[in-house]
Design a protein around this motif. Sequence first.
Motif, PDB file in Angstrom:
ATOM      1  N   GLU A   1       0.380   1.034   0.376  1.00  0.00           N
ATOM      2  CA  GLU A   1       0.730   2.448   0.568  1.00  0.00           C
ATOM      3  C   GLU A   1       2.243   2.645   0.445  1.00  0.00           C
ATOM      4  O   GLU A   1       2.708   3.578  -0.206  1.00  0.00           O
ATOM      5  N   HIS A   2       2.997   1.734   1.061  1.00  0.00           N
ATOM      6  CA  HIS A   2       4.462   1.799   1.001  1.00  0.00           C
ATOM      7  C   HIS A   2       4.962   1.609  -0.436  1.00  0.00           C
ATOM      8  O   HIS A   2       5.824   2.350  -0.902  1.00  0.00           O
ATOM      9  N   GLN A   3       4.400   0.639  -1.133  1.00  0.00           N
ATOM     10  CA  GLN A   3       4.803   0.387  -2.520  1.00  0.00           C
ATOM     11  C   GLN A   3       4.545   1.606  -3.400  1.00  0.00           C
ATOM     12  O   GLN A   3       5.375   1.966  -4.231  1.00  0.00           O
TER      13      GLN A   3
ATOM     14  N   LEU B   1      13.068   7.423   1.031  1.00  0.00           N
ATOM     15  CA  LEU B   1      12.967   5.976   1.245  1.00  0.00           C
ATOM     16  C   LEU B   1      12.951   5.640   2.732  1.00  0.00           C
ATOM     17  O   LEU B   1      12.197   4.773   3.181  1.00  0.00           O
ATOM     18  N   GLU B   2      13.789   6.323   3.486  1.00  0.00           N
ATOM     19  CA  GLU B   2      13.885   6.066   4.931  1.00  0.00           C
ATOM     20  C   GLU B   2      12.548   6.283   5.639  1.00  0.00           C
ATOM     21  O   GLU B   2      12.196   5.515   6.523  1.00  0.00           O
ATOM     22  N   ILE B   3      11.826   7.314   5.261  1.00  0.00           N
ATOM     23  CA  ILE B   3      10.584   7.622   5.978  1.00  0.00           C
ATOM     24  C   ILE B   3       9.348   7.010   5.313  1.00  0.00           C
ATOM     25  O   ILE B   3       8.261   7.075   5.880  1.00  0.00           O
ATOM     26  N   SER B   4       9.515   6.387   4.169  1.00  0.00           N
ATOM     27  CA  SER B   4       8.354   5.888   3.421  1.00  0.00           C
ATOM     28  C   SER B   4       7.644   4.710   4.075  1.00  0.00           C
ATOM     29  O   SER B   4       6.461   4.514   3.862  1.00  0.00           O
ATOM     30  N   GLY B   5       8.330   3.930   4.876  1.00  0.00           N
ATOM     31  CA  GLY B   5       7.721   2.714   5.406  1.00  0.00           C
ATOM     32  C   GLY B   5       7.426   2.726   6.885  1.00  0.00           C
ATOM     33  O   GLY B   5       7.259   1.669   7.490  1.00  0.00           O
TER      34      GLY B   5
ATOM     35  N   SER C   1       8.043  -7.945  -1.963  1.00  0.00           N
ATOM     36  CA  SER C   1       7.899  -6.530  -2.288  1.00  0.00           C
ATOM     37  C   SER C   1       9.232  -5.801  -2.198  1.00  0.00           C
ATOM     38  O   SER C   1       9.589  -5.027  -3.097  1.00  0.00           O
ATOM     39  N   ARG C   2       9.966  -6.049  -1.136  1.00  0.00           N
ATOM     40  CA  ARG C   2      11.238  -5.362  -0.904  1.00  0.00           C
ATOM     41  C   ARG C   2      12.207  -5.588  -2.054  1.00  0.00           C
ATOM     42  O   ARG C   2      12.763  -4.646  -2.617  1.00  0.00           O
ATOM     43  N   ILE C   3      12.381  -6.836  -2.429  1.00  0.00           N
ATOM     44  CA  ILE C   3      13.381  -7.119  -3.460  1.00  0.00           C
ATOM     45  C   ILE C   3      12.907  -6.638  -4.829  1.00  0.00           C
ATOM     46  O   ILE C   3      13.704  -6.126  -5.617  1.00  0.00           O
TER      47      ILE C   3
END
Length: 188
Positions: A18-20, A42-46, A82-84
């Motif tokens: 969902e975050h991706q 981006l701040e609220i997406s995760g 995922s993050r990188i």
Amino acid sequence: SGVRAEHFEPVFLAALREHQIKIIKIGNDPDPPTFENTILALEISGTRLQQIVHNLLHFAAVLSSDPLQKATNTAQKKLAHSRIELLQNERLSSRILATASLPQFSTMSAEKQAVVRRYVQMVNRAGAALDGPQKKELVDIEVRLAQLSNEFVYNLQEAEKAARVHVLSPGLDPLDMSAPATYADLQL
């Protein structure tokens, strides 16, 4: 406790996916980048993903079982990967960098500027400017660092469990201070 490692994996994987998807949508937004549609998004997406990871880390620290350790290790590696990779995404990194170049950047609050700068730094550290093989190498390094960090925490917890102090020995008078070594049986 009724909490088991296998409870976390499906929830974690769903939240990660969902975050991706949210991050990819932010990167593919056709509107020009702004603080609101890029950085704030981006701040609220995760949020959900952060809550799940927080709970997993909490249970792994409190329960300290091998299955939870493995689940935590797997989650940390997937998160690092995922993050990188998301930060290396050309469209997303371009939007983040463009936000710092907006004419209104200088009139943003100091807090907003700091958040934008943090994202620019994250993009740079994620190697967005690197070529393909270098990006993959950096992803592999980040995943390995996440694994090592998680293993370190687990080993530290196990060492803390092994180092226990027995303050009183059964059958001895706690007020008898003539043999203090008897009272402090430290096992390391």
